[in-house]
Design a protein around this motif. Sequence first.
Motif, short mmCIF file in Angstrom:
data_model
loop_
_atom_site.label_atom_id
_atom_site.label_comp_id
_atom_site.label_asym_id
_atom_site.label_seq_id
_atom_site.Cartn_x
_atom_site.Cartn_y
_atom_site.Cartn_z
N LEU A 131 -0.38 51.93 -6.28
CA LEU A 131 0.57 51.16 -6.89
C LEU A 131 1.96 51.46 -7.15
O LEU A 131 2.88 50.24 -6.99
CB LEU A 131 -0.01 50.66 -8.33
N MET A 132 2.11 52.48 -7.49
CA MET A 132 3.54 52.90 -7.18
C MET A 132 4.22 52.87 -5.96
O MET A 132 5.57 52.47 -5.88
CB MET A 132 3.64 54.59 -7.57
N LEU A 133 3.37 53.16 -5.12
CA LEU A 133 4.09 52.90 -3.40
C LEU A 133 4.35 51.35 -3.28
O LEU A 133 5.32 51.12 -2.59
CB LEU A 133 3.06 53.50 -2.39
N VAL A 134 3.58 50.57 -3.66
CA VAL A 134 3.58 49.06 -3.57
C VAL A 134 4.89 48.70 -4.43
O VAL A 134 5.76 48.08 -3.74
CB VAL A 134 2.30 48.30 -3.99
N ASP A 135 4.96 49.19 -5.62
CA ASP A 135 6.29 48.89 -6.17
C ASP A 135 7.45 49.20 -5.54
O ASP A 135 8.60 48.39 -5.53
CB ASP A 135 6.43 49.28 -7.58
N TYR A 136 7.70 50.44 -4.98
CA TYR A 136 8.69 50.98 -4.33
C TYR A 136 8.91 50.07 -3.03
O TYR A 136 10.30 49.67 -2.65
CB TYR A 136 8.46 52.36 -3.67
N LEU A 137 8.06 49.66 -2.35
CA LEU A 137 8.10 48.73 -1.16
C LEU A 137 8.63 47.49 -1.49
O LEU A 137 9.55 46.68 -0.61
CB LEU A 137 6.81 48.56 -0.27
N LEU A 138 8.23 46.98 -2.47
CA LEU A 138 8.74 45.60 -3.18
C LEU A 138 10.24 45.72 -3.37
O LEU A 138 11.00 44.86 -3.11
CB LEU A 138 8.01 44.81 -4.40
N VAL A 139 10.49 46.84 -4.31
CA VAL A 139 11.87 46.97 -4.51
C VAL A 139 12.94 47.23 -3.29
O VAL A 139 13.96 46.61 -3.22
CB VAL A 139 12.25 48.35 -5.31
N PHE A 181 16.69 46.34 2.19
CA PHE A 181 16.36 47.56 2.95
C PHE A 181 14.96 47.78 3.05
O PHE A 181 14.16 48.78 2.66
CB PHE A 181 16.86 48.96 2.37
N PRO A 182 13.92 46.86 3.72
CA PRO A 182 12.62 46.79 3.78
C PRO A 182 12.23 48.11 4.40
O PRO A 182 12.84 48.40 5.55
CB PRO A 182 12.15 45.59 4.45
N VAL A 183 10.96 48.76 4.28
CA VAL A 183 10.42 49.72 5.10
C VAL A 183 9.54 49.27 6.14
O VAL A 183 8.79 48.43 5.90
CB VAL A 183 9.38 50.48 4.12
N LEU A 198 6.61 54.06 6.52
CA LEU A 198 5.73 53.96 5.71
C LEU A 198 4.79 55.21 5.68
O LEU A 198 4.20 55.95 4.76
CB LEU A 198 5.02 52.60 5.53
N ARG A 199 4.26 55.40 7.00
CA ARG A 199 3.46 56.31 7.43
C ARG A 199 4.12 57.83 7.16
O ARG A 199 3.39 58.77 6.74
CB ARG A 199 3.01 56.15 8.82
N SER A 200 5.54 57.88 7.49
CA SER A 200 6.01 59.24 7.36
C SER A 200 6.14 59.38 5.69
O SER A 200 5.74 60.68 5.23
CB SER A 200 7.30 59.23 7.58
N MET A 201 6.16 58.51 4.78
CA MET A 201 6.55 58.66 3.48
C MET A 201 4.91 58.99 2.94
O MET A 201 4.64 59.95 2.12
CB MET A 201 6.73 57.34 2.77
N ALA A 202 3.86 58.27 3.47
CA ALA A 202 2.43 58.65 3.05
C ALA A 202 2.15 60.17 3.40
O ALA A 202 1.64 60.92 2.65
CB ALA A 202 1.52 57.75 3.72
N LYS A 236 -2.46 54.97 11.57
CA LYS A 236 -2.35 53.53 11.61
C LYS A 236 -3.57 53.05 10.84
O LYS A 236 -3.52 51.90 10.33
CB LYS A 236 -2.25 53.09 13.03
N ASP A 237 -4.78 53.47 10.94
CA ASP A 237 -5.87 52.98 10.11
C ASP A 237 -5.65 53.04 8.72
O ASP A 237 -6.14 52.19 8.02
CB ASP A 237 -7.03 53.89 10.39
#
Length: 406
Positions: A78-86, A92-94, A99-103, A126-127
């Motif tokens: 959920l924290m990652l989702v909030d970061y993507l929305l911001v 500056f969308p990801v 996203l894969r690198s961040m994960a 990717k999965d």
Amino acid sequence: MVRNNKRKTDRKGITISAAQKALSYIKSGKSIRKAAEAFKIPFESLWRAIKKKEGQISKNVYPKTCSSRQIFNDSEELMLVDYLLVTSHIGFPVNCRTLRSMAYQQALRNEKSFPTSWTEHELAGKDWVAGFLKRHHSVSIRTPEATSMARATAFNKTNVKVFYSKLQDLYARNNLTPDRIFNLDETGLTTSQKPQKVIAESVTKQVAQLVSHECGQTVTMYGFVNAIGNALPPCMVFPQKNFKNYMIHGAPPGTLGIAYPSGWMTAATFLECLKHFVRFVHCSKDNIVLLLLDNHESHVSLEAIDFCRENGIVLLSFPPHCTHKLQTLDKTVFGPFKRLYHRAANDWMYNNPGKRMSIYDVAGLVRKAYPKSFTSSNIVSGFHCTGISPFDFRRIFFSVIRQRST
């Protein structure tokens, strides 16, 4: 997580008839396992069916016999989702690779257990991305629209507030009704169509489709709409020195044709468009109309302003670089119109093999796309979503506040 799982055994589920026979067999004093072996039913399927019938487990809950392992817990995702929305709100969308690198970096830093393939590429799989998007529906893969720095910075609370305060003042001062609120804007129509999606051989890496020109000529079209959903006949500016009537052959009825060597809108051609506008609207000093438009240099000439004053046209321009958010035609009309125009141009190429499209064919293509895109529903929804009619300053103002606060 495996998105495309392949069955490795021929084990099947339980049928209704087999379940009934097994239940009768169990009632005679036999165990569940014995019944499963006797009727060749998977033990877990038979056990689950019996427990459901007895009401000991919910019908929608099953024991997890095979499930994918989630790398991060729910709060971390959920924290990652909030970061993507911001990041998407501030322009500056990801992308998926980022996203894969961040994960991967997050999993490595928090000493999570993850597949060895992540370490090999230093990227999450990717999965994992597919499972992450499936679990969180508030984010999805989108195609972004290129937005310049000028547009991003100009669309702010100050500019928006000034525009809507002036708009509200004009409404009150002139007692304007929706049928007297108009928006006009121009768009370019090229003789080189945008190819549509096609069906071709799947193993071919590149699929070619013929277009009329590499860089075609452009015809400028002006559209006029009002807040009750009406559209006036368009104006078309052709890249020619002198205008001939055959240039608008096949165009929507009432279309005004103008010629200018560059095909662009100028102060002189804009004045002709205003005269065309007055002929259909019948405005005057006693019947004032509001005309919303952008602040292009051709729109603010002294001749155009004097003409508008004499004919009861009140001009109000949008703030610079804000038309992508505030202009009706840009929001809900020109997008469908361009798609239908390119579809009609693509059909023209199929029906005229070996020929090249010219500017004299543009009018006929406009006639096919114009009535299907300049519809009442598209126009009214455009005025509504921008808060122009009915007047709703909060619709845009609060969206700016949310965008800036994030």
